[in-house]
Design an enzyme around this catalytic site. Structure first.
Site, PDB file in Angstrom:
ATOM      1  N   ARG A  81       0.847  -1.208   0.000  1.00 17.63           N
ATOM      2  CA  ARG A  81       0.000   0.000   0.000  1.00 17.63           C
ATOM      3  C   ARG A  81       0.880   1.256   0.000  1.00 17.63           C
ATOM      4  O   ARG A  81       0.502   2.292  -0.528  1.00 17.63           O
ATOM      5  CB  ARG A  81      -0.965   0.019   1.193  1.00 17.63           C
ATOM      6  CG  ARG A  81      -1.700   1.358   1.347  1.00 17.63           C
ATOM      7  CD  ARG A  81      -3.058   1.288   2.045  1.00 17.63           C
ATOM      8  NE  ARG A  81      -3.076   0.464   3.228  1.00 17.63           N
ATOM      9  CZ  ARG A  81      -2.516   0.794   4.403  1.00 17.63           C
ATOM     10  NH1 ARG A  81      -1.886   1.945   4.543  1.00 17.63           N
ATOM     11  NH2 ARG A  81      -2.586  -0.028   5.419  1.00 17.63           N
ATOM     12  N   TYR A 133     -11.343  18.631 -16.274  1.00 19.38           N
ATOM     13  CA  TYR A 133     -11.924  17.287 -16.458  1.00 19.38           C
ATOM     14  C   TYR A 133     -13.157  17.150 -15.549  1.00 19.38           C
ATOM     15  O   TYR A 133     -13.157  17.642 -14.423  1.00 19.38           O
ATOM     16  CB  TYR A 133     -10.852  16.256 -16.101  1.00 19.38           C
ATOM     17  CG  TYR A 133     -11.325  14.840 -16.171  1.00 19.38           C
ATOM     18  CD1 TYR A 133     -11.537  14.214 -17.395  1.00 19.38           C
ATOM     19  CD2 TYR A 133     -11.574  14.111 -15.004  1.00 19.38           C
ATOM     20  CE1 TYR A 133     -11.976  12.906 -17.457  1.00 19.38           C
ATOM     21  CE2 TYR A 133     -12.012  12.796 -15.056  1.00 19.38           C
ATOM     22  CZ  TYR A 133     -12.217  12.202 -16.285  1.00 19.38           C
ATOM     23  OH  TYR A 133     -12.660  10.914 -16.335  1.00 19.38           O
ATOM     24  N   ASP A 166      -2.646  19.383 -14.587  1.00 18.53           N
ATOM     25  CA  ASP A 166      -3.050  18.081 -15.138  1.00 18.53           C
ATOM     26  C   ASP A 166      -2.507  18.030 -16.568  1.00 18.53           C
ATOM     27  O   ASP A 166      -2.967  18.753 -17.447  1.00 18.53           O
ATOM     28  CB  ASP A 166      -4.579  17.962 -15.109  1.00 18.53           C
ATOM     29  CG  ASP A 166      -5.082  16.615 -15.639  1.00 18.53           C
ATOM     30  OD1 ASP A 166      -4.363  15.957 -16.415  1.00 18.53           O
ATOM     31  OD2 ASP A 166      -6.219  16.232 -15.290  1.00 18.53           O
ATOM     32  N   LYS A 208      -4.583   6.927 -19.732  1.00 24.44           N
ATOM     33  CA  LYS A 208      -4.739   7.438 -21.089  1.00 24.44           C
ATOM     34  C   LYS A 208      -3.451   7.180 -21.898  1.00 24.44           C
ATOM     35  O   LYS A 208      -3.098   6.050 -22.111  1.00 24.44           O
ATOM     36  CB  LYS A 208      -5.118   8.918 -21.035  1.00 24.44           C
ATOM     37  CG  LYS A 208      -6.261   9.233 -20.063  1.00 24.44           C
ATOM     38  CD  LYS A 208      -7.590   8.649 -20.476  1.00 24.44           C
ATOM     39  CE  LYS A 208      -8.665   8.792 -19.408  1.00 24.44           C
ATOM     40  NZ  LYS A 208      -8.905  10.131 -18.922  1.00 24.44           N
TER      41      LYS A 208
HETATM   42  C1  LIG Z   1      -9.338  10.570 -17.695  1.00 26.85           C
HETATM   43  C2  LIG Z   1      -8.823  11.840 -17.116  1.00 26.85           C
HETATM   44  C3  LIG Z   1      -8.713  12.004 -15.724  1.00 26.85           C
HETATM   45  C4  LIG Z   1      -9.141  10.927 -14.743  1.00 26.85           C
HETATM   46  O1  LIG Z   1      -8.375   9.784 -14.842  1.00 26.85           O
HETATM   47  P1  LIG Z   1      -8.906   8.309 -14.459  1.00 26.85           P
HETATM   48  O2  LIG Z   1      -7.699   7.468 -14.662  1.00 26.85           O
HETATM   49  O3  LIG Z   1     -10.059   7.997 -15.345  1.00 26.85           O
HETATM   50  O4  LIG Z   1      -9.340   8.385 -13.020  1.00 26.85           O
HETATM   51  C5  LIG Z   1      -8.213  13.200 -15.265  1.00 26.85           C
HETATM   52  N1  LIG Z   1      -7.844  14.198 -16.101  1.00 26.85           N
HETATM   53  C6  LIG Z   1      -7.966  14.085 -17.439  1.00 26.85           C
HETATM   54  C7  LIG Z   1      -7.565  15.230 -18.303  1.00 26.85           C
HETATM   55  C8  LIG Z   1      -8.458  12.913 -17.992  1.00 26.85           C
HETATM   56  O5  LIG Z   1      -8.582  12.803 -19.324  1.00 26.85           O
END
Ligand SMILES: *Cc1c(COP(=O)(O)O)cnc(C)c1O
Length: 393
Positions: free
Chosen positions: A59, A112, A184, A209
């Protein structure tokens, strides 16, 4: 090894890989062990109290997960990195670790969907003051930051209209009031944009992604200033949103081809954006690589590539979207992005389904908008696919 003198494609493959590997294995071992044993109690105690490096319990940290953390740390040029079960794990743990009752965060209206929910629903419950500004009104953002804030939270390019936010300009405003800037960087990836080099303190990713790149593993990553990453790590360690060894392996494996994929996706997205821009059945194309995009100059200054995602709207409105999308052969109609296969969907069904039509309009999201995340397929095949489906309208 000092990777700063090497290129990102080399770093993506080699960074974080530990030596020696078990039996000379030439790929990252998946260490599924929950706990790690010690014969020497003094050594165990030293590792448990942080005096020595080592592993105690997965963890907190795990050897496979650590390889991935090192890859992103080095690619983003960061002091420290940590990981999470999902991208939202990275975002929520970062915001909740850095903020507290009475603190203030300034961010954008176009973050997001999940981040937006944290700002609008969850942080206010803990008496955190949240101010969301128009995403490209930098003067408004500067004015709100100047009133005093603890965290500036940015995302660029944004979802789904690819708005571009001026990172260095807003970092300068944040630094004047002692605020921590978090970016982000999911859409850009470290291949196209390095927010830390632009002055940000922390950068985070949905590794689900582009980093993983194959739509087969979820994860989140955070890197940046050591004191801040440690603060978030201590929060996550107890909150428990830890990344497991198996998805960490898949993401680290995906990252070995990151630069190859991003190069292809940058080039294909630009070609497709230009093609659609000239198509009579397409009413608008959003892509920062187009000279006509309002954020093009800022993107050119702070990014080394414009990314693999574009969006476009159709003449004839949403009715035409329902006819057009199912006709595409080389597209999964699905919610995610950043995969080897092309993914597409209408934001009114995917990322912005929880908003009303009026709210979407306010964000500049047409009802007939389609987000198109370009995969690594041959670009001529993708264009032919788009043209054939458009011809049926
Ligand atoms: C998909 C996404 C997230 C969230 O990520 P998860 O892995 O689905 O929790 C956050 N920011 C952006 C820009 C995203 O495309």
């Amino acid at each position: 090894m000092d990777f700063s003198q090497y290129q990102k494609s080399t770093t993506s493959v080699w960074a974080g890989e530990t030596e020696p590997t078990a039996n000379g294995a030439v790929t990252t071992p998946i260490v599924r062990s929950v706990a790690f044993s010690y014969h020497d109690l003094d050594e165990w105690h030293n590792v448990a109290t942080g005096k020595e490096d080592g592993y105690i319990y997965s963890r907190n940290s795990n050897p496979t997960v650590h390889v991935l953390e090192e890859k992103i740390r080095i690619l983003e040029g960061a002091e420290a990195a940590t990981s999470f079960a999902t991208g939202m794990g990275a975002i929520s743990n970062t915001l909740f670790a850095l903020l507290a009752p009475g603190k203030r965060v300034v961010s954008l209206k176009d973050t997001y969907g999940g981040s937006s929910r944290i700002f609008l629903d969850f942080l206010p419950r803990y008496q955190v003051q949240v101010t969301l500004c128009d995403t490209t009104d930098f003067a408004e953002l500067e004015a709100e930051i100047a009133k005093g804030c603890d965290v500036l939270y940015l995302e660029t390019p944004t979802n789904p209209t690819l708005k571009v936010v001026d990172i260095p300009r807003l970092v300068a405003a944040a630094q004047k009031v002692g605020a921590v800037t978090v970016v982000d960087n999911t859409f850009a990836t470290p291949i196209n944009q390095n927010p830390l080099a632009l002055g940000a303190d922390l950068v985070l990713h949905s590794a689900t992604k582009f980093l993983g790149g194959h739509s087969d593993a979820m994860g989140g990553l955070l890197c940046g200033r050591k004191d801040l990453v440690e603060k978030v790590f201590q929060f996550r360690e107890i909150n428990g949103a830890s990344l497991q060894a198996d998805p960490a392996y898949l993401i680290a494996r995906g990252m070995k081809t990151l630069e190859l994929r991003i190069e292809r996706q940058n080039a294909s997205a630009l070609t497709i954006a230009r093609h659609l821009k000239a198509h009579p059945k397409v009413s608008d194309v959003f892509y920062p690589g187009l000279e006509t995009h309002p954020g093009h100059d800022i993107a050119k200054a702070q990014m080394s590539g414009f990314g693999g995602i574009l969006s476009f709207s159709l003449v004839g409105g949403y009715e035409n979207v329902t006819k057009f999308l199912p006709k595409l052969k080389f597209v999964h109609l699905a919610a995610s992005l950043g995969s080897v296969s092309t993914l597409a969907g209408p934001p009114r069904t995917t990322s912005h389904v929880e908003l009303t039509e009026a709210q979407r309009k306010q964000l500049g999201i047409p009802e007939s908008l389609i987000r198109y995340s370009v995969g690594i397929e041959n670009v001529d095949d993708l264009i032919r696919d788009l043209d054939e489906a458009l011809a049926l309208l």
